[in-house]
Design a protein around this motif. Structure first.
Motif, PDB file in Angstrom:
ATOM      1  N   HIS A  11       0.884  -1.164   0.000  1.00 28.22           N
ATOM      2  CA  HIS A  11       0.000   0.000   0.000  1.00 28.22           C
ATOM      3  C   HIS A  11       0.921   1.213   0.000  1.00 28.22           C
ATOM      4  O   HIS A  11       1.599   1.492   0.979  1.00 28.22           O
ATOM      5  N   SER A  12       1.000   1.914  -1.137  1.00 31.63           N
ATOM      6  CA  SER A  12       1.923   3.037  -1.240  1.00 31.63           C
ATOM      7  C   SER A  12       1.165   4.356  -1.250  1.00 31.63           C
ATOM      8  O   SER A  12       0.220   4.540  -2.018  1.00 31.63           O
ATOM      9  N   SER A  13       1.594   5.248  -0.373  1.00 34.46           N
ATOM     10  CA  SER A  13       0.952   6.556  -0.270  1.00 34.46           C
ATOM     11  C   SER A  13       1.902   7.508   0.452  1.00 34.46           C
ATOM     12  O   SER A  13       2.668   7.097   1.324  1.00 34.46           O
ATOM     13  N   ASN A  14       1.849   8.780   0.081  1.00 34.39           N
ATOM     14  CA  ASN A  14       2.631   9.787   0.784  1.00 34.39           C
ATOM     15  C   ASN A  14       1.914  10.295   2.037  1.00 34.39           C
ATOM     16  O   ASN A  14       2.478  11.092   2.791  1.00 34.39           O
ATOM     17  N   HIS A  15       0.681   9.836   2.231  1.00 33.47           N
ATOM     18  CA  HIS A  15      -0.078  10.214   3.419  1.00 33.47           C
ATOM     19  C   HIS A  15       0.142   9.172   4.515  1.00 33.47           C
ATOM     20  O   HIS A  15       0.181   7.965   4.242  1.00 33.47           O
ATOM     21  N   VAL A  16       0.308   9.636   5.740  1.00 31.53           N
ATOM     22  CA  VAL A  16       0.520   8.732   6.869  1.00 31.53           C
ATOM     23  C   VAL A  16      -0.803   8.063   7.232  1.00 31.53           C
ATOM     24  O   VAL A  16      -1.794   8.737   7.527  1.00 31.53           O
ATOM     25  N   VAL A  17      -0.810   6.744   7.184  1.00 32.47           N
ATOM     26  CA  VAL A  17      -2.011   5.983   7.499  1.00 32.47           C
ATOM     27  C   VAL A  17      -2.163   5.866   9.020  1.00 32.47           C
ATOM     28  O   VAL A  17      -1.183   5.594   9.727  1.00 32.47           O
ATOM     29  N   ASP A  18      -3.371   6.084   9.517  1.00 30.92           N
ATOM     30  CA  ASP A  18      -3.657   5.882  10.934  1.00 30.92           C
ATOM     31  C   ASP A  18      -3.828   4.382  11.160  1.00 30.92           C
ATOM     32  O   ASP A  18      -4.874   3.802  10.871  1.00 30.92           O
ATOM     33  N   LEU A  19      -2.792   3.737  11.680  1.00 35.09           N
ATOM     34  CA  LEU A  19      -2.808   2.288  11.819  1.00 35.09           C
ATOM     35  C   LEU A  19      -3.809   1.812  12.863  1.00 35.09           C
ATOM     36  O   LEU A  19      -4.252   0.664  12.821  1.00 35.09           O
ATOM     37  N   HIS A  20      -4.163   2.676  13.797  1.00 35.17           N
ATOM     38  CA  HIS A  20      -5.156   2.284  14.793  1.00 35.17           C
ATOM     39  C   HIS A  20      -6.550   2.231  14.183  1.00 35.17           C
ATOM     40  O   HIS A  20      -7.412   1.491  14.658  1.00 35.17           O
ATOM     41  N   ARG A  21      -6.766   3.009  13.134  1.00 33.28           N
ATOM     42  CA  ARG A  21      -8.096   3.034  12.501  1.00 33.28           C
ATOM     43  C   ARG A  21      -8.185   2.098  11.299  1.00 33.28           C
ATOM     44  O   ARG A  21      -9.249   1.564  11.011  1.00 33.28           O
ATOM     45  N   ASP A  22      -7.077   1.916  10.595  1.00 37.63           N
ATOM     46  CA  ASP A  22      -7.093   1.069   9.400  1.00 37.63           C
ATOM     47  C   ASP A  22      -6.439  -0.270   9.713  1.00 37.63           C
ATOM     48  O   ASP A  22      -5.225  -0.435   9.594  1.00 37.63           O
ATOM     49  N   ALA A  23      -7.244  -1.224  10.125  1.00 40.38           N
ATOM     50  CA  ALA A  23      -6.723  -2.534  10.515  1.00 40.38           C
ATOM     51  C   ALA A  23      -6.286  -3.370   9.320  1.00 40.38           C
ATOM     52  O   ALA A  23      -5.720  -4.449   9.499  1.00 40.38           O
ATOM     53  N   SER A  24      -6.545  -2.901   8.092  1.00 41.90           N
ATOM     54  CA  SER A  24      -6.130  -3.668   6.919  1.00 41.90           C
ATOM     55  C   SER A  24      -4.620  -3.592   6.706  1.00 41.90           C
ATOM     56  O   SER A  24      -4.054  -4.404   5.976  1.00 41.90           O
ATOM     57  N   ILE A  25      -3.956  -2.619   7.325  1.00 39.07           N
ATOM     58  CA  ILE A  25      -2.506  -2.465   7.198  1.00 39.07           C
ATOM     59  C   ILE A  25      -1.816  -3.204   8.337  1.00 39.07           C
ATOM     60  O   ILE A  25      -2.076  -2.931   9.515  1.00 39.07           O
ATOM     61  N   ASP A  26      -0.943  -4.147   7.995  1.00 41.71           N
ATOM     62  CA  ASP A  26      -0.226  -4.908   9.029  1.00 41.71           C
ATOM     63  C   ASP A  26       1.007  -4.163   9.520  1.00 41.71           C
ATOM     64  O   ASP A  26       1.243  -4.065  10.728  1.00 41.71           O
ATOM     65  N   LEU A  27       1.822  -3.669   8.586  1.00 43.05           N
ATOM     66  CA  LEU A  27       3.063  -2.965   8.921  1.00 43.05           C
ATOM     67  C   LEU A  27       3.173  -1.711   8.073  1.00 43.05           C
ATOM     68  O   LEU A  27       2.645  -1.651   6.960  1.00 43.05           O
ATOM     69  N   ALA A  28       3.878  -0.722   8.584  1.00 42.91           N
ATOM     70  CA  ALA A  28       4.207   0.463   7.790  1.00 42.91           C
ATOM     71  C   ALA A  28       5.692   0.745   7.938  1.00 42.91           C
ATOM     72  O   ALA A  28       6.276   0.508   9.007  1.00 42.91           O
ATOM     73  N   ILE A  29       6.303   1.211   6.861  1.00 47.71           N
ATOM     74  CA  ILE A  29       7.710   1.618   6.892  1.00 47.71           C
ATOM     75  C   ILE A  29       7.734   3.115   6.673  1.00 47.71           C
ATOM     76  O   ILE A  29       7.307   3.600   5.618  1.00 47.71           O
ATOM     77  N   ARG A  30       8.200   3.861   7.672  1.00 51.77           N
ATOM     78  CA  ARG A  30       8.113   5.315   7.638  1.00 51.77           C
ATOM     79  C   ARG A  30       9.466   5.957   7.886  1.00 51.77           C
ATOM     80  O   ARG A  30      10.289   5.452   8.657  1.00 51.77           O
ATOM     81  N   ALA A  31       9.683   7.101   7.231  1.00 52.40           N
ATOM     82  CA  ALA A  31      10.820   7.955   7.539  1.00 52.40           C
ATOM     83  C   ALA A  31      10.336   8.949   8.586  1.00 52.40           C
ATOM     84  O   ALA A  31       9.455   9.757   8.321  1.00 52.40           O
ATOM     85  N   GLN A  32      10.884   8.873   9.791  1.00 53.39           N
ATOM     86  CA  GLN A  32      10.375   9.712  10.861  1.00 53.39           C
ATOM     87  C   GLN A  32      11.506  10.270  11.717  1.00 53.39           C
ATOM     88  O   GLN A  32      12.597   9.708  11.787  1.00 53.39           O
ATOM     89  N   PHE A  33      11.232  11.399  12.338  1.00 57.78           N
ATOM     90  CA  PHE A  33      12.183  12.040  13.234  1.00 57.78           C
ATOM     91  C   PHE A  33      11.828  11.807  14.693  1.00 57.78           C
ATOM     92  O   PHE A  33      12.703  11.758  15.551  1.00 57.78           O
ATOM     93  N   THR A  34      10.534  11.681  14.970  1.00 55.08           N
ATOM     94  CA  THR A  34      10.064  11.482  16.335  1.00 55.08           C
ATOM     95  C   THR A  34       9.209  10.223  16.389  1.00 55.08           C
ATOM     96  O   THR A  34       8.201  10.131  15.689  1.00 55.08           O
ATOM     97  N   PRO A  35       9.597   9.231  17.193  1.00 52.50           N
ATOM     98  CA  PRO A  35       8.803   7.995  17.283  1.00 52.50           C
ATOM     99  C   PRO A  35       7.400   8.265  17.812  1.00 52.50           C
ATOM    100  O   PRO A  35       7.189   9.167  18.621  1.00 52.50           O
ATOM    101  N   ASP A  36       6.456   7.475  17.343  1.00 55.10           N
ATOM    102  CA  ASP A  36       5.084   7.543  17.825  1.00 55.10           C
ATOM    103  C   ASP A  36       4.959   6.588  19.007  1.00 55.10           C
ATOM    104  O   ASP A  36       5.052   5.371  18.837  1.00 55.10           O
TER     105      ASP A  36
END
Length: 303
Positions: free
Chosen positions: A127-152
């Motif tokens: 699933h490719s997108s430049n928008h950050v997916v809300d993983l708590h709301r979208d249970a269809s996504i198992d893993l995400a690979i993100r470039a981030q500066f501050t951990p969630d």
């Protein structure tokens, strides 16, 4: 012990809370929006609290709903994973991975053949997108690979790759003569608020501010397009060592002045806590860690 648990209502509430809509929950669960509304009302009556704030325009979680949803989501995931663990070993597993189009096309997809060879029983869907997916709301996504500066803090985190930015060009290119026009490929890069990743910053650090006086900028919106332009010989590109690694390994690009680097983000594998224990997610995460330790050729110096 569990005889009084309103399981149907709990499932309806979880879907509506995750998707932020009774209509979307109805579509997911193949029932009517009225059925979802009835399930939520029955759960509210069972608990004695209001779970949604309703208006003529939309619905949103109440404070009690915000507390209940993440706990319920994790509990349903654990049930789902427990059931999956009982499936026959020959049954195919699927894994949905979300990341940016640039990371998918430039780093992940070139390496996926190795994963398919090692684990033919796991189907990976991107699933490719430049928008950050809300993983708590979208249970269809198992893993995400993100470039981030501050951990969630609300997500499981697995560091993958540290990013730096440098300049890349074709192997047969030489630095421009003093005062000569120079073609610079420009693309917006994700950067920390205190550190800009752009040509003025790199040139100031490299002592090549003269480049900017005679620059012809070639602007692109997408990182992968900028790197393709550099490979095609359209100019010098300021790029991520992570995203440029494959082109460098193939000899299509080389690093110029590799000692001049700008700090970037950290690529991290993230998921809803608990989902990292899922068999396919665990196997894929371990494979990613192995791929990240392969020596990078991305900062080889231009002869």
């Amino acid at each position: 012990m569990f005889a009084k648990l309103p399981l149907t209502a709990l499932r309806g509430f979880e879907s509506a809370a995750r998707l932020g809509s009774f209509k979307a929950a109805a579509q997911e669960l193949h029932v009517s929006p009225a059925a979802i509304s009835h399930q939520v009302k029955s759960l509210e009556a069972f608990l004695g609290v209001r779970l949604f704030e309703r208006s003529s325009q939309n619905v949103r979680l109440s404070a009690a709903g915000e507390r209940l949803h993440p706990q319920l989501h994790r509990a349903l995931l654990d049930i789902q994973h427990g059931l999956q663990a009982l499936s026959p070993p020959c049954a195919a597993q699927s894994l949905v991975v979300s990341t940016t189009p640039a990371f998918a096309s430039l780093w992940l997809i070139p390496r996926l053949g190795d994963f398919h060879r090692l684990h033919p029983d796991i189907e990976v869907r991107l699933h490719s997108s430049n928008h950050v997916v809300d993983l708590h709301r979208d249970a269809s996504i198992d893993l995400a690979i993100r470039a981030q500066f501050t951990p969630d803090p609300q997500l499981f985190q697995q560091p993958l790759l540290d990013e730096v930015f440098g300049v890349y060009c074709r192997p047969d290119w030489q630095p421009p003569a003093t005062g000569a026009p120079v073609e610079l490929i420009d693309v917006p890069w994700l950067s920390h608020s205190s550190v800009a990743v752009d040509w003025p910053t790199w040139c100031a650090k490299a002592g090549t501010l003269g480049w900017l006086e005679n620059a012809r900028l070639r602007r692109y919106d997408e990182e992968q397009h900028a790197l393709q332009a550099a490979i095609a010989g359209h100019g010098w590109v300021l790029a991520s060592n992570v995203l440029a690694a494959e082109a460098v390994a193939r000899g299509q690009l080389v690093g110029y002045r590799p000692e001049v680097r700008l700090a970037g983000a950290r690529y991290t594998v993230v998921c809803v806590p608990g989902r990292e224990r899922q068999s396919a997610a665990r196997v894929f995460s371990e494979w990613l860690r192995g791929q990240a330790t392969v020596p990078s050729m991305a900062l080889h110096e231009k002869p």
